[in-house]
Scaffold this motif. Structure first.
Motif, mmCIF file in Angstrom:
data_model
loop_
_atom_site.group_PDB
_atom_site.id
_atom_site.type_symbol
_atom_site.label_atom_id
_atom_site.label_comp_id
_atom_site.label_asym_id
_atom_site.label_seq_id
_atom_site.Cartn_x
_atom_site.Cartn_y
_atom_site.Cartn_z
ATOM 1 N N LEU A 108 0.833 -1.202 0.000
ATOM 2 C CA LEU A 108 0.000 0.000 0.000
ATOM 3 C C LEU A 108 0.869 1.253 0.000
ATOM 4 N N ARG A 109 1.837 1.284 0.880
ATOM 5 C CA ARG A 109 2.713 2.456 0.966
ATOM 6 C C ARG A 109 3.492 2.660 -0.330
ATOM 7 N N TYR A 110 3.952 1.573 -0.932
ATOM 8 C CA TYR A 110 4.715 1.665 -2.178
ATOM 9 C C TYR A 110 3.952 2.474 -3.224
ATOM 10 N N PHE A 111 2.677 2.159 -3.402
ATOM 11 C CA PHE A 111 1.898 2.841 -4.436
ATOM 12 C C PHE A 111 1.480 4.250 -4.025
ATOM 13 N N LEU A 112 1.094 4.429 -2.775
ATOM 14 C CA LEU A 112 0.664 5.756 -2.343
ATOM 15 C C LEU A 112 1.810 6.753 -2.400
#
Length: 566
Positions: free
Chosen positions: A290-294
Protein backbone atom coordinates in the motif's frame (compact mmCIF):
# COMPACT_ATOMS: atom_id res chain seq x y z
CA UNK A 1 -4.02 11.76 0.58
CA UNK A 2 -3.81 12.66 4.26
CA UNK A 3 -2.64 9.80 6.47
CA UNK A 4 -1.86 9.62 10.20
CA UNK A 5 1.76 10.05 11.35
CA UNK A 6 3.82 6.87 10.99
CA UNK A 7 4.08 4.55 13.96
CA UNK A 8 7.60 3.12 13.84
CA UNK A 9 7.20 1.34 17.15
CA UNK A 10 4.41 -0.97 16.02
CA UNK A 11 5.46 -0.89 12.39
CA UNK A 12 9.23 -0.35 12.26
CA UNK A 13 9.46 -1.13 8.55
CA UNK A 14 6.49 0.72 7.01
CA UNK A 15 5.15 2.98 9.74
CA UNK A 16 1.64 1.94 8.68
CA UNK A 17 -1.02 0.71 11.11
CA UNK A 18 -4.70 -0.08 10.83
CA UNK A 19 -5.35 3.67 11.10
CA UNK A 20 -3.44 4.20 7.84
CA UNK A 21 -5.53 1.59 6.07
CA UNK A 22 -8.73 3.14 7.41
CA UNK A 23 -7.66 6.64 6.35
CA UNK A 24 -6.69 5.42 2.89
CA UNK A 25 -10.06 3.70 2.47
CA UNK A 26 -11.96 6.77 3.67
CA UNK A 27 -10.00 9.04 1.32
CA UNK A 28 -10.60 6.81 -1.69
CA UNK A 29 -14.33 6.60 -0.94
CA UNK A 30 -14.65 10.36 -0.47
CA UNK A 31 -12.79 11.08 -3.70
CA UNK A 32 -15.11 9.03 -5.93
CA UNK A 33 -18.37 10.34 -4.45
CA UNK A 34 -18.55 13.51 -6.61
CA UNK A 35 -18.57 11.32 -9.72
CA UNK A 36 -21.71 9.39 -8.81
CA UNK A 37 -24.77 10.00 -10.96
CA UNK A 38 -27.75 11.69 -9.34
CA UNK A 39 -29.41 8.35 -8.64
CA UNK A 40 -26.03 6.93 -7.45
CA UNK A 41 -26.34 3.88 -9.71
CA UNK A 42 -23.18 4.72 -11.66
CA UNK A 43 -19.79 6.21 -10.89
CA UNK A 44 -18.45 7.87 -14.04
CA UNK A 45 -14.85 8.72 -13.25
CA UNK A 46 -13.14 11.42 -15.31
CA UNK A 47 -10.94 10.84 -18.32
CA UNK A 48 -11.32 10.16 -22.02
CA UNK A 49 -10.74 6.40 -21.87
CA UNK A 50 -13.50 3.82 -22.15
CA UNK A 51 -13.21 0.08 -21.92
CA UNK A 52 -14.42 -2.06 -24.78
CA UNK A 53 -17.64 -2.63 -22.80
CA UNK A 54 -18.67 1.03 -23.07
CA UNK A 55 -19.59 3.91 -20.78
CA UNK A 56 -22.63 2.33 -19.11
CA UNK A 57 -20.72 -0.78 -18.12
CA UNK A 58 -17.79 1.34 -16.98
CA UNK A 59 -20.11 3.31 -14.71
CA UNK A 60 -21.47 0.10 -13.20
CA UNK A 61 -17.89 -0.99 -12.64
CA UNK A 62 -17.31 2.25 -10.73
CA UNK A 63 -20.29 1.51 -8.50
CA UNK A 64 -19.48 -2.15 -7.85
CA UNK A 65 -15.77 -1.86 -7.13
CA UNK A 66 -16.09 1.10 -4.80
CA UNK A 67 -19.04 -0.58 -3.06
CA UNK A 68 -16.65 -3.40 -2.27
CA UNK A 69 -14.34 -0.90 -0.58
CA UNK A 70 -17.23 0.51 1.46
CA UNK A 71 -18.15 -3.05 2.48
CA UNK A 72 -14.66 -3.88 3.73
CA UNK A 73 -14.59 -0.55 5.56
CA UNK A 74 -18.09 -1.19 7.00
CA UNK A 75 -18.84 2.49 6.47
CA UNK A 76 -22.56 2.80 7.24
CA UNK A 77 -22.95 6.30 5.84
CA UNK A 78 -21.30 5.27 2.59
CA UNK A 79 -23.36 2.08 2.46
CA UNK A 80 -26.54 4.18 2.68
CA UNK A 81 -25.48 5.98 -0.49
CA UNK A 82 -24.79 2.70 -2.21
CA UNK A 83 -28.19 1.42 -1.11
CA UNK A 84 -29.76 4.27 -3.10
CA UNK A 85 -27.66 3.34 -6.11
CA UNK A 86 -28.62 -0.31 -5.80
CA UNK A 87 -32.31 0.56 -5.78
CA UNK A 88 -31.95 2.64 -8.93
CA UNK A 89 -29.64 0.17 -10.66
CA UNK A 90 -31.88 -2.87 -10.30
CA UNK A 91 -34.94 -0.83 -11.28
CA UNK A 92 -33.74 -0.68 -14.86
CA UNK A 93 -30.65 1.53 -14.90
CA UNK A 94 -28.08 -1.26 -14.95
CA UNK A 95 -27.49 -3.44 -18.01
CA UNK A 96 -28.58 -7.06 -17.77
CA UNK A 97 -26.06 -9.76 -16.96
CA UNK A 98 -25.40 -11.75 -20.12
CA UNK A 99 -23.03 -14.45 -21.28
CA UNK A 100 -19.39 -13.36 -20.94
CA UNK A 101 -20.42 -9.77 -20.21
CA UNK A 102 -18.72 -7.29 -17.90
CA UNK A 103 -21.81 -6.97 -15.68
CA UNK A 104 -21.19 -10.60 -14.66
CA UNK A 105 -17.85 -9.51 -13.20
CA UNK A 106 -19.36 -6.56 -11.35
CA UNK A 107 -22.26 -8.66 -10.06
CA UNK A 108 -19.75 -10.73 -8.10
CA UNK A 109 -18.42 -7.64 -6.32
CA UNK A 110 -21.94 -6.45 -5.56
CA UNK A 111 -23.03 -9.87 -4.25
CA UNK A 112 -19.91 -10.22 -2.12
CA UNK A 113 -20.41 -6.74 -0.65
CA UNK A 114 -24.06 -7.47 0.11
CA UNK A 115 -23.15 -10.75 1.79
CA UNK A 116 -20.42 -9.19 3.92
CA UNK A 117 -22.61 -6.30 5.07
CA UNK A 118 -25.99 -8.02 5.19
CA UNK A 119 -27.18 -6.47 8.52
CA UNK A 120 -25.95 -3.02 7.47
CA UNK A 121 -27.28 -2.91 3.92
CA UNK A 122 -29.30 -5.82 2.57
CA UNK A 123 -31.53 -6.32 5.60
CA UNK A 124 -32.43 -2.62 5.62
CA UNK A 125 -33.68 -2.51 2.03
CA UNK A 126 -37.35 -2.49 1.11
CA UNK A 127 -38.77 -5.86 0.11
CA UNK A 128 -39.32 -4.68 -3.45
CA UNK A 129 -35.71 -3.53 -3.83
CA UNK A 130 -34.45 -6.82 -2.41
CA UNK A 131 -36.57 -8.79 -4.86
CA UNK A 132 -35.45 -6.74 -7.85
CA UNK A 133 -31.82 -6.96 -6.75
CA UNK A 134 -32.04 -10.73 -6.35
CA UNK A 135 -33.67 -11.02 -9.76
CA UNK A 136 -30.95 -8.90 -11.37
CA UNK A 137 -28.20 -10.92 -9.72
CA UNK A 138 -30.00 -14.14 -10.58
CA UNK A 139 -29.03 -13.84 -14.24
CA UNK A 140 -25.44 -14.49 -13.16
CA UNK A 141 -26.39 -18.02 -12.14
CA UNK A 142 -26.96 -19.13 -15.72
CA UNK A 143 -24.77 -16.68 -17.64
CA UNK A 144 -21.82 -18.36 -19.34
CA UNK A 145 -18.48 -17.06 -18.03
CA UNK A 146 -15.23 -16.99 -19.93
CA UNK A 147 -13.32 -20.22 -19.12
CA UNK A 148 -10.90 -18.72 -16.60
CA UNK A 149 -11.23 -16.99 -13.22
CA UNK A 150 -14.62 -15.75 -14.49
CA UNK A 151 -15.99 -19.17 -13.52
CA UNK A 152 -15.87 -17.94 -9.93
CA UNK A 153 -18.19 -14.98 -10.43
CA UNK A 154 -21.35 -17.17 -10.59
CA UNK A 155 -19.97 -18.99 -7.54
CA UNK A 156 -19.81 -15.73 -5.58
CA UNK A 157 -23.25 -14.59 -6.68
CA UNK A 158 -24.68 -18.05 -6.07
CA UNK A 159 -23.30 -18.15 -2.54
CA UNK A 160 -25.11 -14.93 -1.66
CA UNK A 161 -28.39 -15.85 -3.33
CA UNK A 162 -28.37 -19.26 -1.64
CA UNK A 163 -27.80 -17.54 1.71
CA UNK A 164 -30.91 -15.38 1.20
CA UNK A 165 -32.92 -18.35 -0.14
CA UNK A 166 -33.39 -16.92 -3.64
CA UNK A 167 -33.63 -19.70 -6.25
CA UNK A 168 -31.60 -21.94 -3.91
CA UNK A 169 -31.43 -24.94 -6.23
CA UNK A 170 -30.18 -22.87 -9.17
CA UNK A 171 -27.80 -20.99 -6.89
CA UNK A 172 -26.32 -24.19 -5.50
CA UNK A 173 -25.86 -25.61 -9.00
CA UNK A 174 -24.00 -22.46 -10.05
CA UNK A 175 -21.70 -22.76 -7.04
CA UNK A 176 -21.00 -26.45 -7.60
CA UNK A 177 -20.47 -25.98 -11.33
CA UNK A 178 -17.94 -23.18 -10.90
CA UNK A 179 -15.96 -24.93 -8.18
CA UNK A 180 -15.86 -28.08 -10.26
CA UNK A 181 -14.53 -26.20 -13.28
CA UNK A 182 -11.58 -24.62 -11.49
CA UNK A 183 -10.39 -28.06 -10.38
CA UNK A 184 -9.09 -28.72 -13.88
CA UNK A 185 -6.71 -25.77 -13.47
CA UNK A 186 -5.25 -26.64 -10.10
CA UNK A 187 -1.69 -27.82 -10.70
CA UNK A 188 -0.55 -28.38 -7.12
CA UNK A 189 1.56 -26.61 -4.48
CA UNK A 190 -1.10 -23.94 -4.11
CA UNK A 191 -1.03 -22.82 -7.75
CA UNK A 192 -3.76 -22.57 -10.39
CA UNK A 193 -3.53 -21.64 -14.02
CA UNK A 194 -5.98 -18.93 -15.02
CA UNK A 195 -7.84 -21.14 -17.46
CA UNK A 196 -6.40 -23.53 -20.01
CA UNK A 197 -2.69 -23.36 -20.72
CA UNK A 198 -0.07 -22.01 -18.34
CA UNK A 199 -1.15 -18.49 -17.35
CA UNK A 200 0.41 -17.93 -13.92
CA UNK A 201 0.34 -14.54 -12.23
CA UNK A 202 -1.26 -12.60 -9.36
CA UNK A 203 -4.70 -13.75 -10.43
CA UNK A 204 -3.83 -16.82 -8.37
CA UNK A 205 -4.22 -14.72 -5.25
CA UNK A 206 -6.81 -12.07 -5.98
CA UNK A 207 -9.17 -14.39 -7.88
CA UNK A 208 -8.43 -18.12 -7.91
CA UNK A 209 -7.90 -18.26 -4.13
CA UNK A 210 -10.00 -15.30 -2.99
CA UNK A 211 -13.43 -16.40 -4.18
CA UNK A 212 -13.39 -20.10 -3.21
CA UNK A 213 -11.84 -19.44 0.21
CA UNK A 214 -14.22 -16.58 1.01
CA UNK A 215 -17.17 -18.66 -0.17
CA UNK A 216 -16.16 -21.57 2.10
CA UNK A 217 -15.54 -19.20 5.01
CA UNK A 218 -18.84 -17.35 4.63
CA UNK A 219 -20.70 -20.64 4.14
CA UNK A 220 -19.03 -22.01 7.28
CA UNK A 221 -18.22 -25.15 5.31
CA UNK A 222 -15.35 -26.93 7.11
CA UNK A 223 -14.71 -29.39 4.29
CA UNK A 224 -14.36 -26.73 1.62
CA UNK A 225 -12.43 -24.43 3.91
CA UNK A 226 -9.93 -27.16 4.67
CA UNK A 227 -9.52 -27.82 0.94
CA UNK A 228 -9.26 -24.25 -0.33
CA UNK A 229 -7.68 -22.89 2.83
CA UNK A 230 -4.99 -25.53 2.67
CA UNK A 231 -4.19 -24.57 -0.89
CA UNK A 232 -4.07 -20.90 0.07
CA UNK A 233 -1.67 -21.58 2.93
CA UNK A 234 0.66 -23.48 0.63
CA UNK A 235 0.44 -20.72 -1.97
CA UNK A 236 1.39 -18.04 0.57
CA UNK A 237 4.70 -19.77 1.23
CA UNK A 238 5.68 -18.86 -2.35
CA UNK A 239 3.61 -15.69 -2.63
CA UNK A 240 5.33 -13.88 0.24
CA UNK A 241 8.57 -14.06 -1.75
CA UNK A 242 7.12 -11.98 -4.60
CA UNK A 243 7.37 -8.62 -2.76
CA UNK A 244 10.45 -6.41 -2.89
CA UNK A 245 12.06 -4.75 0.08
CA UNK A 246 10.42 -1.46 -0.90
CA UNK A 247 6.99 -3.14 -0.86
CA UNK A 248 6.71 -3.47 -4.63
CA UNK A 249 4.84 -6.49 -5.99
CA UNK A 250 6.24 -8.38 -8.94
CA UNK A 251 5.51 -6.45 -12.14
CA UNK A 252 4.35 -9.45 -14.15
CA UNK A 253 0.97 -10.49 -15.47
CA UNK A 254 -1.96 -8.47 -16.75
CA UNK A 255 -4.28 -6.11 -14.85
CA UNK A 256 -1.36 -4.48 -13.08
CA UNK A 257 -3.44 -1.35 -12.57
CA UNK A 258 -5.20 -3.16 -9.71
CA UNK A 259 -1.98 -2.46 -7.78
CA UNK A 260 -2.36 -3.30 -4.06
CA UNK A 261 -5.04 -5.88 -4.79
CA UNK A 262 -1.93 -8.06 -4.67
CA UNK A 263 -2.29 -8.01 -0.87
CA UNK A 264 -5.55 -10.00 -0.95
CA UNK A 265 -4.18 -13.50 -0.26
CA UNK A 266 -2.07 -12.18 2.61
CA UNK A 267 -5.14 -10.80 4.39
CA UNK A 268 -7.26 -13.78 3.36
CA UNK A 269 -4.92 -16.20 5.07
CA UNK A 270 -5.06 -14.21 8.30
CA UNK A 271 -8.84 -13.78 8.08
CA UNK A 272 -9.56 -17.49 7.69
CA UNK A 273 -6.70 -18.86 9.77
CA UNK A 274 -4.98 -20.48 6.79
CA UNK A 275 -1.55 -18.91 6.52
CA UNK A 276 2.03 -19.94 7.30
CA UNK A 277 3.01 -16.29 7.83
CA UNK A 278 3.39 -14.66 11.24
CA UNK A 279 0.91 -11.80 11.80
CA UNK A 280 3.67 -9.18 11.79
CA UNK A 281 4.97 -10.40 8.44
CA UNK A 282 1.49 -10.42 6.93
CA UNK A 283 0.96 -6.77 7.84
CA UNK A 284 4.46 -5.78 6.83
CA UNK A 285 4.02 -7.20 3.32
CA UNK A 286 0.52 -5.77 2.88
CA UNK A 287 1.31 -2.34 4.30
CA UNK A 288 4.51 -2.24 2.29
CA UNK A 289 2.55 -2.68 -0.93
CA UNK A 290 0.00 0.00 0.00
CA UNK A 291 2.71 2.46 0.97
CA UNK A 292 4.71 1.67 -2.18
CA UNK A 293 1.90 2.84 -4.44
CA UNK A 294 0.66 5.76 -2.34
CA UNK A 295 4.19 7.19 -2.23
CA UNK A 296 4.65 6.88 -5.99
CA UNK A 297 1.69 8.75 -7.40
CA UNK A 298 -0.93 6.02 -7.75
CA UNK A 299 -3.49 8.51 -6.38
CA UNK A 300 -3.78 11.78 -8.32
CA UNK A 301 -4.42 15.31 -7.10
CA UNK A 302 -8.16 14.60 -6.97
CA UNK A 303 -7.63 11.58 -4.75
CA UNK A 304 -8.49 9.14 -7.56
CA UNK A 305 -6.62 5.99 -8.52
CA UNK A 306 -5.17 6.55 -11.97
CA UNK A 307 -5.06 4.10 -14.82
CA UNK A 308 -1.49 2.91 -14.49
CA UNK A 309 1.10 1.53 -12.11
CA UNK A 310 2.76 4.37 -10.24
CA UNK A 311 0.97 7.22 -11.96
CA UNK A 312 -0.90 7.08 -15.27
CA UNK A 313 0.65 4.49 -17.59
CA UNK A 314 -1.15 3.15 -20.67
CA UNK A 315 1.42 0.37 -21.08
CA UNK A 316 -0.13 -1.64 -18.22
CA UNK A 317 -3.71 -1.44 -19.51
CA UNK A 318 -5.82 -3.93 -21.44
CA UNK A 319 -8.89 -3.43 -23.62
CA UNK A 320 -11.15 -4.17 -20.67
CA UNK A 321 -9.55 -1.40 -18.57
CA UNK A 322 -11.99 1.45 -17.97
CA UNK A 323 -11.78 4.56 -15.77
CA UNK A 324 -12.90 2.69 -12.65
CA UNK A 325 -10.96 -0.52 -13.28
CA UNK A 326 -8.18 0.40 -10.81
CA UNK A 327 -10.73 0.22 -8.01
CA UNK A 328 -10.39 -3.52 -7.88
CA UNK A 329 -7.54 -2.37 -5.66
CA UNK A 330 -10.42 -2.24 -3.18
CA UNK A 331 -9.84 -5.95 -2.67
CA UNK A 332 -6.64 -5.02 -0.88
CA UNK A 333 -8.68 -3.63 2.02
CA UNK A 334 -9.98 -7.10 2.88
CA UNK A 335 -7.85 -6.90 6.01
CA UNK A 336 -10.24 -4.35 7.51
CA UNK A 337 -12.64 -7.24 8.12
CA UNK A 338 -10.21 -8.27 10.85
CA UNK A 339 -11.10 -6.49 14.12
CA UNK A 340 -8.66 -3.92 15.54
CA UNK A 341 -7.68 -6.29 18.33
CA UNK A 342 -6.66 -9.07 15.91
CA UNK A 343 -2.98 -9.95 16.18
CA UNK A 344 -2.37 -9.05 12.55
CA UNK A 345 -2.99 -5.43 13.61
CA UNK A 346 -1.39 -5.58 17.05
CA UNK A 347 1.79 -7.55 16.35
CA UNK A 348 5.03 -5.72 15.67
CA UNK A 349 6.00 -5.87 12.01
CA UNK A 350 8.41 -8.61 11.03
CA UNK A 351 10.67 -8.59 7.97
CA UNK A 352 9.53 -10.18 4.72
CA UNK A 353 11.52 -12.94 3.00
CA UNK A 354 13.64 -10.60 0.85
CA UNK A 355 14.68 -8.68 3.98
CA UNK A 356 15.87 -11.76 5.84
CA UNK A 357 18.39 -13.34 3.51
CA UNK A 358 19.50 -13.80 -0.09
CA UNK A 359 17.59 -16.66 -1.67
CA UNK A 360 17.21 -18.52 -4.96
CA UNK A 361 13.94 -20.42 -4.71
CA UNK A 362 12.56 -22.87 -7.30
CA UNK A 363 8.76 -22.98 -7.68
CA UNK A 364 7.92 -26.23 -9.41
CA UNK A 365 4.24 -25.62 -10.23
CA UNK A 366 4.71 -22.51 -12.41
CA UNK A 367 8.31 -23.56 -13.22
CA UNK A 368 9.69 -20.28 -11.93
CA UNK A 369 12.95 -19.44 -10.21
CA UNK A 370 12.77 -16.59 -7.68
CA UNK A 371 16.02 -14.74 -7.02
CA UNK A 372 16.09 -12.20 -4.18
CA UNK A 373 18.86 -10.16 -2.60
CA UNK A 374 18.70 -8.62 0.83
CA UNK A 375 21.19 -5.81 0.17
CA UNK A 376 18.99 -4.04 -2.38
CA UNK A 377 15.57 -5.65 -1.70
CA UNK A 378 15.18 -6.69 -5.35
CA UNK A 379 13.21 -9.80 -6.29
CA UNK A 380 13.63 -11.31 -9.76
CA UNK A 381 11.31 -13.89 -11.32
CA UNK A 382 12.82 -16.14 -13.97
CA UNK A 383 9.89 -17.29 -16.05
CA UNK A 384 10.25 -20.76 -17.50
CA UNK A 385 6.64 -21.85 -17.32
CA UNK A 386 4.07 -19.04 -17.66
CA UNK A 387 2.61 -18.04 -21.00
CA UNK A 388 -0.39 -16.09 -22.22
CA UNK A 389 0.23 -14.71 -25.70
CA UNK A 390 -2.92 -12.58 -25.50
CA UNK A 391 -1.15 -10.34 -23.03
CA UNK A 392 2.43 -10.29 -24.21
CA UNK A 393 4.73 -8.81 -22.85
CA UNK A 394 3.32 -9.56 -19.40
CA UNK A 395 3.82 -13.34 -19.63
CA UNK A 396 6.35 -14.27 -22.29
CA UNK A 397 9.56 -12.59 -21.11
CA UNK A 398 12.31 -14.74 -19.64
CA UNK A 399 12.42 -12.66 -16.48
CA UNK A 400 10.54 -10.02 -14.47
CA UNK A 401 11.36 -8.11 -11.30
CA UNK A 402 10.00 -5.78 -8.63
CA UNK A 403 12.05 -2.85 -9.99
CA UNK A 404 11.67 -3.18 -13.76
CA UNK A 405 8.82 -3.15 -16.26
CA UNK A 406 8.52 -5.24 -19.42
CA UNK A 407 9.66 -3.04 -22.31
CA UNK A 408 8.35 -2.76 -25.85
CA UNK A 409 11.90 -3.39 -27.07
CA UNK A 410 11.72 -6.98 -25.80
CA UNK A 411 13.84 -7.07 -22.69
CA UNK A 412 14.88 -10.51 -21.40
CA UNK A 413 14.33 -12.19 -24.75
CA UNK A 414 16.07 -14.24 -27.42
CA UNK A 415 15.60 -12.76 -30.90
CA UNK A 416 16.11 -15.34 -33.65
CA UNK A 417 16.22 -13.75 -37.08
CA UNK A 418 14.01 -10.75 -36.56
CA UNK A 419 11.46 -12.57 -34.39
CA UNK A 420 11.53 -11.91 -30.61
CA UNK A 421 8.45 -14.07 -29.98
CA UNK A 422 8.30 -16.76 -27.33
CA UNK A 423 5.42 -19.17 -27.77
CA UNK A 424 4.70 -22.77 -26.91
CA UNK A 425 6.67 -22.51 -23.68
CA UNK A 426 7.46 -25.99 -22.39
CA UNK A 427 8.77 -26.21 -18.81
CA UNK A 428 11.84 -28.41 -18.51
CA UNK A 429 12.22 -28.29 -14.77
CA UNK A 430 13.58 -26.27 -11.87
CA UNK A 431 16.10 -27.18 -9.22
CA UNK A 432 18.55 -25.79 -6.73
CA UNK A 433 19.60 -22.54 -8.36
CA UNK A 434 18.36 -23.20 -11.89
CA UNK A 435 15.31 -23.29 -14.17
CA UNK A 436 14.85 -24.36 -17.78
CA UNK A 437 12.32 -24.29 -20.59
CA UNK A 438 11.90 -24.65 -24.33
CA UNK A 439 9.95 -22.37 -26.64
CA UNK A 440 9.32 -21.66 -30.30
CA UNK A 441 10.78 -18.55 -31.90
CA UNK A 442 12.12 -17.12 -35.12
CA UNK A 443 10.05 -18.79 -37.80
CA UNK A 444 9.90 -22.11 -36.01
CA UNK A 445 13.27 -22.16 -34.31
CA UNK A 446 13.40 -24.21 -31.10
CA UNK A 447 15.10 -22.38 -28.25
CA UNK A 448 16.08 -24.21 -25.08
CA UNK A 449 16.91 -21.83 -22.24
CA UNK A 450 18.50 -22.36 -18.84
CA UNK A 451 19.20 -19.81 -16.12
CA UNK A 452 21.48 -20.39 -13.15
CA UNK A 453 21.52 -17.86 -10.31
CA UNK A 454 23.52 -17.01 -7.18
CA UNK A 455 23.12 -13.77 -5.27
CA UNK A 456 22.26 -11.18 -7.92
CA UNK A 457 24.31 -12.89 -10.64
CA UNK A 458 22.88 -15.02 -13.45
CA UNK A 459 24.20 -17.32 -16.13
CA UNK A 460 21.86 -17.48 -19.12
CA UNK A 461 22.24 -20.32 -21.60
CA UNK A 462 20.34 -20.66 -24.88
CA UNK A 463 20.49 -23.50 -27.38
CA UNK A 464 18.97 -22.65 -30.77
CA UNK A 465 17.93 -25.45 -33.13
CA UNK A 466 15.98 -25.74 -36.35
CA UNK A 467 17.40 -22.70 -38.19
CA UNK A 468 19.44 -22.15 -41.31
CA UNK A 469 23.17 -21.59 -40.76
CA UNK A 470 23.98 -17.90 -40.50
CA UNK A 471 20.67 -16.93 -38.89
CA UNK A 472 21.28 -13.92 -36.63
CA UNK A 473 20.58 -14.30 -32.92
CA UNK A 474 20.41 -11.48 -30.38
CA UNK A 475 20.08 -11.81 -26.62
CA UNK A 476 18.63 -9.05 -24.45
CA UNK A 477 18.70 -8.53 -20.70
CA UNK A 478 17.09 -6.37 -18.04
CA UNK A 479 15.56 -3.00 -18.91
CA UNK A 480 16.49 -1.01 -15.80
CA UNK A 481 14.66 2.30 -15.56
CA UNK A 482 14.47 3.09 -11.84
CA UNK A 483 17.12 5.29 -10.25
CA UNK A 484 19.82 3.36 -8.48
CA UNK A 485 19.16 0.12 -10.38
CA UNK A 486 21.86 -1.22 -12.69
CA UNK A 487 21.49 -3.84 -15.43
CA UNK A 488 24.36 -5.81 -16.97
CA UNK A 489 24.64 -8.36 -19.76
CA UNK A 490 28.06 -9.78 -20.61
CA UNK A 491 28.72 -12.14 -23.56
CA UNK A 492 30.43 -15.47 -22.79
CA UNK A 493 29.96 -17.82 -25.75
CA UNK A 494 28.51 -17.42 -29.26
CA UNK A 495 27.90 -13.67 -28.79
CA UNK A 496 29.91 -10.55 -29.60
CA UNK A 497 30.09 -7.39 -27.51
CA UNK A 498 26.74 -6.28 -28.93
CA UNK A 499 25.18 -9.53 -27.64
CA UNK A 500 24.61 -10.81 -31.16
CA UNK A 501 25.74 -13.95 -32.93
CA UNK A 502 24.78 -16.31 -35.75
CA UNK A 503 23.78 -19.94 -35.87
CA UNK A 504 26.12 -22.53 -37.32
CA UNK A 505 25.56 -25.95 -38.80
CA UNK A 506 23.32 -27.85 -36.41
CA UNK A 507 22.46 -26.64 -32.92
CA UNK A 508 24.10 -23.45 -31.65
CA UNK A 509 24.91 -22.35 -28.12
CA UNK A 510 24.74 -18.78 -26.80
CA UNK A 511 25.78 -17.92 -23.23
CA UNK A 512 25.80 -14.63 -21.31
CA UNK A 513 26.19 -13.38 -17.76
CA UNK A 514 23.47 -11.09 -16.45
CA UNK A 515 22.77 -9.04 -13.37
CA UNK A 516 20.13 -6.66 -12.06
CA UNK A 517 21.26 -4.93 -8.89
CA UNK A 518 20.65 -1.94 -6.68
CA UNK A 519 24.14 -2.09 -5.19
CA UNK A 520 26.18 1.03 -5.88
CA UNK A 521 29.53 -0.73 -6.36
CA UNK A 522 28.95 -4.45 -7.02
CA UNK A 523 31.75 -6.96 -7.46
CA UNK A 524 32.46 -7.50 -11.18
CA UNK A 525 30.42 -10.37 -12.60
CA UNK A 526 33.52 -12.11 -13.90
CA UNK A 527 34.82 -12.34 -10.32
CA UNK A 528 31.63 -14.07 -9.14
CA UNK A 529 31.33 -16.80 -11.74
CA UNK A 530 33.38 -18.42 -14.47
CA UNK A 531 31.84 -20.17 -17.46
CA UNK A 532 33.29 -22.31 -20.24
CA UNK A 533 31.73 -24.51 -22.89
CA UNK A 534 33.06 -27.83 -24.12
CA UNK A 535 31.41 -30.39 -26.39
CA UNK A 536 28.03 -28.71 -25.97
CA UNK A 537 28.22 -28.78 -22.16
CA UNK A 538 28.28 -25.55 -20.18
CA UNK A 539 30.57 -25.63 -17.13
CA UNK A 540 29.70 -23.07 -14.45
CA UNK A 541 31.78 -22.41 -11.36
CA UNK A 542 30.49 -19.96 -8.78
CA UNK A 543 33.13 -18.33 -6.58
CA UNK A 544 34.09 -20.72 -3.79
CA UNK A 545 31.85 -23.56 -5.02
CA UNK A 546 32.22 -26.75 -7.03
CA UNK A 547 31.48 -26.88 -10.73
CA UNK A 548 27.95 -27.20 -12.10
CA UNK A 549 27.46 -28.67 -15.56
CA UNK A 550 24.53 -27.93 -17.86
CA UNK A 551 23.77 -30.54 -20.52
CA UNK A 552 21.37 -29.38 -23.24
CA UNK A 553 20.07 -32.05 -25.59
CA UNK A 554 17.20 -32.51 -27.97
CA UNK A 555 15.41 -34.31 -25.14
CA UNK A 556 15.71 -31.55 -22.55
CA UNK A 557 18.10 -30.25 -19.89
CA UNK A 558 20.18 -31.95 -17.22
CA UNK A 559 22.04 -30.05 -14.51
CA UNK A 560 24.70 -31.94 -12.56
CA UNK A 561 27.30 -31.12 -9.94
CA UNK A 562 27.23 -29.34 -6.59
CA UNK A 563 24.20 -27.18 -5.71
CA UNK A 564 22.08 -28.80 -8.42
CA UNK A 565 19.36 -31.38 -8.69
CA UNK A 566 21.61 -33.87 -10.43
Amino acid sequence: MHLPPPDHTLSPRTGYTRAHWESAADSLLAAVEPYATEDRAFYHLPGDRQSWSGRVSDGLEGYARTLLLAAFRRDESALERYADGLAAGVSGAWPRIGDRSQPLVEAASIALALRLTRPLLWDRLDDGVRQRAADWLGDALTAEPWPCNWELFPVTVGGFLYAIDHEPDTARKAVDRGLERIEQWYVGDGWYTDGAGRAFDYYNGWAMHLYPVLHAWLDDDPRLLELYGGRLSRHLTDYARLFGGDGAPMRQGRSLTYRFATTVPLWLGALTGHTPLPPGETRRLASGALRYFLQRGAVDERGLLSLGWHGPDPDVLQGYSGPASPYWASKGFLGLLLPPEHEVWTAVEEPGPVERTDAVTPLSAPNWLLQSTRSDGVVRLHNHGSEDVRYDPFYTRLAYSTVTAPSSSYDNSVVVGDDPGRTGIEPLGVGDGWAASRHISGGGARVTSVVLARGAAEVRVHRVAGTDPGTPVRVTGWAAAEDGVRAELVPVAGLDEALTGVTGDGDSLFVALARLTGEADPVPLEDLVSVRTQDGIVHVRWSGESEVRVHLTSDGVRVTGAASDG
